[in-house]
Every structure is written in C-alpha cells, then in structure tokens.
Design a protein around this motif. Structure first.
Motif, PDB file in Angstrom:
ATOM      1  N   MET A 166      31.347  27.600 -15.890  1.00  0.00           N
ATOM      2  CA  MET A 166      32.689  27.067 -15.852  1.00  0.00           C
ATOM      3  C   MET A 166      33.060  26.790 -14.392  1.00  0.00           C
ATOM      4  N   THR A 167      33.846  25.728 -14.207  1.00  0.00           N
ATOM      5  CA  THR A 167      34.229  25.287 -12.869  1.00  0.00           C
ATOM      6  C   THR A 167      35.739  25.161 -12.786  1.00  0.00           C
ATOM      7  N   VAL A 168      36.307  25.661 -11.714  1.00  0.00           N
ATOM      8  CA  VAL A 168      37.731  25.505 -11.415  1.00  0.00           C
ATOM      9  C   VAL A 168      37.821  24.631 -10.174  1.00  0.00           C
ATOM     10  N   PHE A 169      38.688  23.628 -10.208  1.00  0.00           N
ATOM     11  CA  PHE A 169      38.911  22.773  -9.043  1.00  0.00           C
ATOM     12  C   PHE A 169      40.131  23.270  -8.292  1.00  0.00           C
ATOM     13  N   VAL A 170      39.979  23.364  -6.958  1.00  0.00           N
ATOM     14  CA  VAL A 170      41.064  23.834  -6.097  1.00  0.00           C
ATOM     15  C   VAL A 170      41.331  22.795  -5.018  1.00  0.00           C
ATOM     16  N   CYS A 171      42.538  22.799  -4.518  1.00  0.00           N
ATOM     17  CA  CYS A 171      42.944  21.901  -3.436  1.00  0.00           C
ATOM     18  C   CYS A 171      42.224  22.292  -2.153  1.00  0.00           C
ATOM     19  N   SER A 172      41.608  21.330  -1.491  1.00  0.00           N
ATOM     20  CA  SER A 172      40.920  21.598  -0.224  1.00  0.00           C
ATOM     21  C   SER A 172      41.890  21.984   0.884  1.00  0.00           C
ATOM     22  N   ALA A 173      43.124  21.507   0.791  1.00  0.00           N
ATOM     23  CA  ALA A 173      44.098  21.768   1.851  1.00  0.00           C
ATOM     24  C   ALA A 173      44.657  23.179   1.801  1.00  0.00           C
ATOM     25  N   CYS A 174      44.961  23.688   0.588  1.00  0.00           N
ATOM     26  CA  CYS A 174      45.641  24.986   0.512  1.00  0.00           C
ATOM     27  C   CYS A 174      44.898  26.031  -0.313  1.00  0.00           C
ATOM     28  N   GLY A 175      43.893  25.606  -1.070  1.00  0.00           N
ATOM     29  CA  GLY A 175      43.128  26.554  -1.879  1.00  0.00           C
ATOM     30  C   GLY A 175      43.731  26.880  -3.223  1.00  0.00           C
ATOM     31  N   SER A 176      44.854  26.251  -3.581  1.00  0.00           N
ATOM     32  CA  SER A 176      45.473  26.499  -4.887  1.00  0.00           C
ATOM     33  C   SER A 176      44.648  25.883  -6.000  1.00  0.00           C
ATOM     34  N   ALA A 177      44.576  26.584  -7.122  1.00  0.00           N
ATOM     35  CA  ALA A 177      43.862  26.061  -8.282  1.00  0.00           C
ATOM     36  C   ALA A 177      44.590  24.835  -8.823  1.00  0.00           C
ATOM     37  N   ILE A 178      43.836  23.778  -9.067  1.00  0.00           N
ATOM     38  CA  ILE A 178      44.378  22.548  -9.653  1.00  0.00           C
ATOM     39  C   ILE A 178      44.130  22.528 -11.151  1.00  0.00           C
ATOM     40  N   THR A 179      43.019  23.144 -11.573  1.00  0.00           N
ATOM     41  CA  THR A 179      42.665  23.200 -12.994  1.00  0.00           C
ATOM     42  C   THR A 179      42.375  24.642 -13.379  1.00  0.00           C
ATOM     43  N   GLY A 180      42.308  24.866 -14.678  1.00  0.00           N
ATOM     44  CA  GLY A 180      41.732  26.103 -15.191  1.00  0.00           C
ATOM     45  C   GLY A 180      40.230  25.904 -15.270  1.00  0.00           C
ATOM     46  N   PRO A 181      39.517  26.828 -15.885  1.00  0.00           N
ATOM     47  CA  PRO A 181      38.064  26.692 -16.025  1.00  0.00           C
ATOM     48  C   PRO A 181      37.700  25.488 -16.907  1.00  0.00           C
ATOM     49  N   LEU A 182      36.791  24.655 -16.401  1.00  0.00           N
ATOM     50  CA  LEU A 182      36.330  23.463 -17.115  1.00  0.00           C
ATOM     51  C   LEU A 182      34.813  23.496 -17.231  1.00  0.00           C
ATOM     52  N   THR A 183      34.310  22.856 -18.280  1.00  0.00           N
ATOM     53  CA  THR A 183      32.875  22.737 -18.511  1.00  0.00           C
ATOM     54  C   THR A 183      32.439  21.321 -18.167  1.00  0.00           C
ATOM     55  N   GLU A 184      31.338  21.195 -17.433  1.00  0.00           N
ATOM     56  CA  GLU A 184      30.859  19.870 -17.030  1.00  0.00           C
ATOM     57  C   GLU A 184      30.065  19.207 -18.146  1.00  0.00           C
ATOM     58  N   LEU A 185      30.366  17.938 -18.391  1.00  0.00           N
ATOM     59  CA  LEU A 185      29.573  17.093 -19.280  1.00  0.00           C
ATOM     60  C   LEU A 185      28.583  16.311 -18.416  1.00  0.00           C
ATOM     61  N   PRO A 186      27.400  15.978 -18.938  1.00  0.00           N
ATOM     62  CA  PRO A 186      26.401  15.296 -18.125  1.00  0.00           C
ATOM     63  C   PRO A 186      26.776  13.870 -17.728  1.00  0.00           C
ATOM     64  N   GLU A 187      27.675  13.252 -18.468  1.00  0.00           N
ATOM     65  CA  GLU A 187      28.146  11.905 -18.114  1.00  0.00           C
ATOM     66  C   GLU A 187      29.526  11.679 -18.687  1.00  0.00           C
ATOM     67  N   VAL A 188      30.223  10.703 -18.133  1.00  0.00           N
ATOM     68  CA  VAL A 188      31.546  10.347 -18.631  1.00  0.00           C
ATOM     69  C   VAL A 188      31.373   9.741 -20.024  1.00  0.00           C
ATOM     70  N   PRO A 189      32.106  10.232 -21.018  1.00  0.00           N
ATOM     71  CA  PRO A 189      32.005   9.628 -22.351  1.00  0.00           C
ATOM     72  C   PRO A 189      32.421   8.158 -22.316  1.00  0.00           C
ATOM     73  N   ALA A 190      31.985   7.404 -23.311  1.00  0.00           N
ATOM     74  CA  ALA A 190      32.412   6.003 -23.418  1.00  0.00           C
ATOM     75  C   ALA A 190      33.931   5.957 -23.479  1.00  0.00           C
ATOM     76  N   ARG A 191      34.502   5.016 -22.729  1.00  0.00           N
ATOM     77  CA  ARG A 191      35.953   4.886 -22.758  1.00  0.00           C
ATOM     78  C   ARG A 191      36.380   4.361 -24.124  1.00  0.00           C
ATOM     79  N   PRO A 192      37.433   4.949 -24.712  1.00  0.00           N
ATOM     80  CA  PRO A 192      37.913   4.473 -26.011  1.00  0.00           C
ATOM     81  C   PRO A 192      38.345   3.014 -25.926  1.00  0.00           C
ATOM     82  N   GLY A 193      38.140   2.297 -26.976  1.00  0.00           N
ATOM     83  CA  GLY A 193      38.480   0.872 -26.994  1.00  0.00           C
ATOM     84  C   GLY A 193      39.885   0.586 -27.484  1.00  0.00           C
TER      85      GLY A 193
END
Length: 163
Positions: free
Chosen positions: A1-28
């Motif tokens: 699981m990955t949490v993204f944080v702000c590089s400037a202040c270190g605050s969490a931007i997201t909760g824990p996320l799971t990486e997908l190997p590629e971006v899913p097809a955009r809905p039409g």
C-alpha cells in the motif's frame, strides 16, 4: 500500500492506495447526461487504487500537425494560432492517476481555476488546480464533460510512504 504526501510539508494527501499496473481504459461516457444531471464521465480509477500515466499529461501544450487527444483522457484541441494545427501535451510523464475522492483534503486553487474551466467542469489544460492545505500545488483535477474524470498528482510535488 502507498500513501502520497505533499513534498512541501509532508502532510498525507491520500490514504493507503494499491497500485495498478496500468491506467484502466478511460470510460467512453464523457459528455452524456447522467441520472443525477451531471455530465461528468465515470471515474477512470476505482476508489483505493492509483496508476502512473506513462504519456505526457497536462500543461504545457505544444503544436501538433495531426488531430489526436491533447492528453490521455482529454479532447482533441485545435491550435488557436494555427488554423490547421492542433495541441498536445508536453507535460510530465508518470503523473499519479487516482480517483478524485481518494484525495479529499486538497483545496481548489482559485487562481488557476479561472483559466482551467470548461463548460461543465475543469479541463486540466492550464496546469495544476489542486493544492495541499499548506498551499503547495500538487495536482490537477479534470472533470469537464469532454474529459476523463480523474485526479493527477504531479510527481515532483509528492512523495510516497510505502508499507
């Protein structure tokens, strides 16, 4: 699981996320009215997941001779300075694509919003429009009727915590 944080202040931007190997097809379904009256597309990413967009994404836009989407999930955009030309992204590769609701603490950057609004929402062509509560710009929300519905975090503006 990955949490993204702000590089400037270190605050969490997201909760824990799971990486997908590629971006899913955009809905039409961009631009089509939904039951709730909105014209926003279905979210590209499911809640709780992220992926990296390998193609250039977002501003700046540069001239291109052939008609193609300005960036992945975006519309084809004519070049206002060249009647026969088009624009494509020369933005950052490997932006972090996630469901907009996975980053609920971000604020609108009102300075950038006035330049990045389409008819029904944000088109993302004018650069980052989401900021950390500390004020640092960290990403771009797109939710106009002719774009995908997704949030892109700028890799240079965020860090990761992986467990």
């Amino acid at each position: 699981m990955t949490v993204f944080v702000c590089s400037a202040c270190g605050s969490a931007i997201t909760g824990p996320l799971t990486e997908l190997p590629e971006v899913p097809a955009r809905p039409g379904d961009q631009g089509y009215p939904k039951a709730d009256g909105s014209r926003r597309a279905t979210a590209t990413m499911p809640l709780g997941f992220f992926s990296l967009e390998p193609e250039p994404w977002g501003a700046p836009l540069v001239p291109c001779a052939e008609p193609r989407p300005v960036f992945a999930g975006g519309p084809c955009l004519g070049d206002p300075d060249d009647v026969d030309g088009f624009l494509v992204s020369a933005g950052t590769r490997n932006t972090v694509v996630l469901h907009p609701d996975d980053a609920r603490g971000l604020r609108e950057d009102t300075d950038h919003l006035r330049h990045s609004s389409g008819c029904c929402g944000l088109h993302g062509q004018a650069g980052m429009n989401r900021q950390c509560p500390c004020g640092a710009l960290v990403g771009t929300l797109v939710n106009d009727c002719n774009t995908a519905y997704e949030l892109h975090l700028e890799p240079s503006q965020v860090c990761t915590i992986t467990d």
